[in-house]
Design a protein around this motif. Structure first.
Motif, PDB file in Angstrom:
ATOM      1  N   GLY A   7       0.783  -1.224   0.000  1.00  0.00           N
ATOM      2  CA  GLY A   7       0.000   0.000   0.000  1.00  0.00           C
ATOM      3  C   GLY A   7       0.821   1.284   0.000  1.00  0.00           C
ATOM      4  N   GLU A   8       2.118   1.167  -0.108  1.00  0.00           N
ATOM      5  CA  GLU A   8       3.017   2.326  -0.107  1.00  0.00           C
ATOM      6  C   GLU A   8       3.813   2.338  -1.409  1.00  0.00           C
ATOM      7  OE1 GLU A   8       3.577   4.638   2.350  1.00  0.00           O
ATOM      8  OE2 GLU A   8       2.352   3.757   3.943  1.00  0.00           O
ATOM      9  N   ILE A   9       4.263   3.506  -1.795  1.00  0.00           N
ATOM     10  CA  ILE A   9       5.139   3.628  -2.953  1.00  0.00           C
ATOM     11  C   ILE A   9       6.568   3.367  -2.492  1.00  0.00           C
ATOM     12  CG2 ILE A   9       6.064   5.213  -4.686  1.00  0.00           C
ATOM     13  CD1 ILE A   9       3.297   6.534  -4.733  1.00  0.00           C
ATOM     14  N   VAL A  10       7.268   2.489  -3.203  1.00  0.00           N
ATOM     15  CA  VAL A  10       8.660   2.194  -2.869  1.00  0.00           C
ATOM     16  C   VAL A  10       9.504   3.442  -3.140  1.00  0.00           C
ATOM     17  CG1 VAL A  10      10.645   0.703  -3.327  1.00  0.00           C
ATOM     18  CG2 VAL A  10       8.323  -0.247  -3.476  1.00  0.00           C
ATOM     19  N   GLN A  11      10.271   3.836  -2.145  1.00  0.00           N
ATOM     20  CA  GLN A  11      11.110   5.028  -2.238  1.00  0.00           C
ATOM     21  C   GLN A  11      12.528   4.656  -2.687  1.00  0.00           C
ATOM     22  OE1 GLN A  11       9.810   8.123  -1.825  1.00  0.00           O
ATOM     23  NE2 GLN A  11       7.873   7.007  -1.593  1.00  0.00           N
ATOM     24  N   PRO A  12      13.180   5.543  -3.448  1.00  0.00           N
ATOM     25  CA  PRO A  12      14.534   5.231  -3.911  1.00  0.00           C
ATOM     26  C   PRO A  12      15.601   5.361  -2.822  1.00  0.00           C
ATOM     27  CG  PRO A  12      13.885   7.415  -4.660  1.00  0.00           C
ATOM     28  CD  PRO A  12      12.679   6.803  -3.991  1.00  0.00           C
ATOM     29  N   SER A  13      15.305   6.136  -1.783  1.00  0.00           N
ATOM     30  CA  SER A  13      16.274   6.365  -0.707  1.00  0.00           C
ATOM     31  C   SER A  13      15.529   6.871   0.525  1.00  0.00           C
ATOM     32  CB  SER A  13      17.306   7.413  -1.126  1.00  0.00           C
ATOM     33  OG  SER A  13      16.668   8.669  -1.278  1.00  0.00           O
ATOM     34  N   LEU A  14      16.214   6.894   1.636  1.00  0.00           N
ATOM     35  CA  LEU A  14      15.616   7.457   2.849  1.00  0.00           C
ATOM     36  C   LEU A  14      15.342   8.943   2.677  1.00  0.00           C
ATOM     37  CD1 LEU A  14      17.729   5.630   5.583  1.00  0.00           C
ATOM     38  CD2 LEU A  14      15.325   5.204   4.985  1.00  0.00           C
ATOM     39  N   SER A  15      16.189   9.623   1.934  1.00  0.00           N
ATOM     40  CA  SER A  15      16.007  11.060   1.702  1.00  0.00           C
ATOM     41  C   SER A  15      14.715  11.367   0.954  1.00  0.00           C
ATOM     42  CB  SER A  15      17.189  11.632   0.923  1.00  0.00           C
ATOM     43  OG  SER A  15      18.378  11.486   1.658  1.00  0.00           O
ATOM     44  N   ALA A  16      14.212  10.412   0.208  1.00  0.00           N
ATOM     45  CA  ALA A  16      12.979  10.610  -0.561  1.00  0.00           C
ATOM     46  C   ALA A  16      11.724  10.433   0.294  1.00  0.00           C
ATOM     47  CB  ALA A  16      12.937   9.653  -1.742  1.00  0.00           C
ATOM     48  N   VAL A  17      11.867   9.882   1.487  1.00  0.00           N
ATOM     49  CA  VAL A  17      10.725   9.667   2.379  1.00  0.00           C
ATOM     50  C   VAL A  17      10.349  11.016   2.992  1.00  0.00           C
ATOM     51  CG1 VAL A  17       9.904   8.482   4.457  1.00  0.00           C
ATOM     52  CG2 VAL A  17      11.454   7.295   2.874  1.00  0.00           C
ATOM     53  N   THR A  18       9.097  11.395   2.804  1.00  0.00           N
ATOM     54  CA  THR A  18       8.669  12.730   3.273  1.00  0.00           C
ATOM     55  C   THR A  18       8.022  12.707   4.657  1.00  0.00           C
ATOM     56  OG1 THR A  18       6.585  12.469   2.089  1.00  0.00           O
ATOM     57  CG2 THR A  18       8.374  13.610   0.922  1.00  0.00           C
ATOM     58  N   ASP A  19       7.584  11.545   5.109  1.00  0.00           N
ATOM     59  CA  ASP A  19       6.941  11.448   6.416  1.00  0.00           C
ATOM     60  C   ASP A  19       7.954  11.079   7.494  1.00  0.00           C
ATOM     61  OD1 ASP A  19       4.457  12.013   5.311  1.00  0.00           O
ATOM     62  OD2 ASP A  19       4.010   9.901   4.941  1.00  0.00           O
ATOM     63  N   PRO A  20       7.655  11.423   8.748  1.00  0.00           N
ATOM     64  CA  PRO A  20       8.548  11.040   9.845  1.00  0.00           C
ATOM     65  C   PRO A  20       8.648   9.510   9.955  1.00  0.00           C
ATOM     66  CG  PRO A  20       6.908  12.629  10.593  1.00  0.00           C
ATOM     67  CD  PRO A  20       6.502  12.196   9.218  1.00  0.00           C
ATOM     68  N   VAL A  21       9.808   9.049  10.337  1.00  0.00           N
ATOM     69  CA  VAL A  21      10.076   7.616  10.500  1.00  0.00           C
ATOM     70  C   VAL A  21      10.607   7.402  11.910  1.00  0.00           C
ATOM     71  CG1 VAL A  21      11.636   5.758   9.768  1.00  0.00           C
ATOM     72  CG2 VAL A  21      10.459   7.145   8.049  1.00  0.00           C
ATOM     73  N   ASP A  22      10.066   6.379  12.584  1.00  0.00           N
ATOM     74  CA  ASP A  22      10.538   6.044  13.930  1.00  0.00           C
ATOM     75  C   ASP A  22      11.748   5.117  13.899  1.00  0.00           C
ATOM     76  OD1 ASP A  22       8.338   7.390  15.193  1.00  0.00           O
ATOM     77  OD2 ASP A  22       7.087   5.648  14.777  1.00  0.00           O
TER      78      ASP A  22
END
Length: 156
Positions: A60-75
């Motif tokens: 249900g999520e779009i695969v991101q190319p890198s952590l830098s591309a993730v726009t939401d906070p990550v725990d």
């Protein structure tokens, strides 16, 4: 293998709800796929990260190319890469997620210097462990597979 108390691991699993899984595979027989899928089924938000599959949908999520591309906070960042690939992943995670709580390195993955860097920033680090296995062990689910977990439960 580093020694982590059960209470420490349990608090990490209870306190981290959004997990970026670096190195996730689209192949359902790969450990990175079924660990990420399992965590999603347990109520975690799993953000898949893999440059080779960027833009595709997984869980249900779009695969991101890198952590830098993730726009939401990550725990938590769960790393499914070889040990030698860990330092730049940890550095990127610390840079882009100011509220990061945990770096988790999968079974067979360890990097003392990267772990020390994260710990110096107040981030929990788990090395050479699997969150799926630890979740099952600590919350009584391995019992269903015939393993003695030491947890008494009426769940089947």
């Amino acid at each position: 293998m580093p020694d982590y108390s059960d209470s420490h691991l349990k608090s990490i699993l209870q306190g981290n709800r959004t997990i970026a899984v670096v190195g996730v595979s689209m192949n359902p027989v790969r450990p990175s796929y079924y660990v990420a899928r399992y965590l999603g089924l347990k109520g975690y938000r799993v953000i898949p990260v893999n440059p080779g599959h960027a833009g595709k949908r997984l869980f249900g999520e779009i695969v991101q190319p890198s952590l830098s591309a993730v726009t939401d906070p990550v725990d938590m960042v769960d790393i499914f890469r070889r040990s030698e690939a860990v330092p730049p992943i940890v550095e990127e995670a610390l840079e882009v997620f100011p509220a990061l709580k945990c770096i988790w390195m999968q079974i067979g993955v360890e990097h003392a210097e990267a772990a020390a860097l994260a710990e110096a920033r107040g981030v929990d680090v788990v090395q050479d462990r699997c969150p799926k296995i630890e979740y099952q062990r600590l919350f009584g689910e391995l019992r269903m597979g015939g393993f003695a977990t030491g947890i008494i439960s009426s769940k089947l």
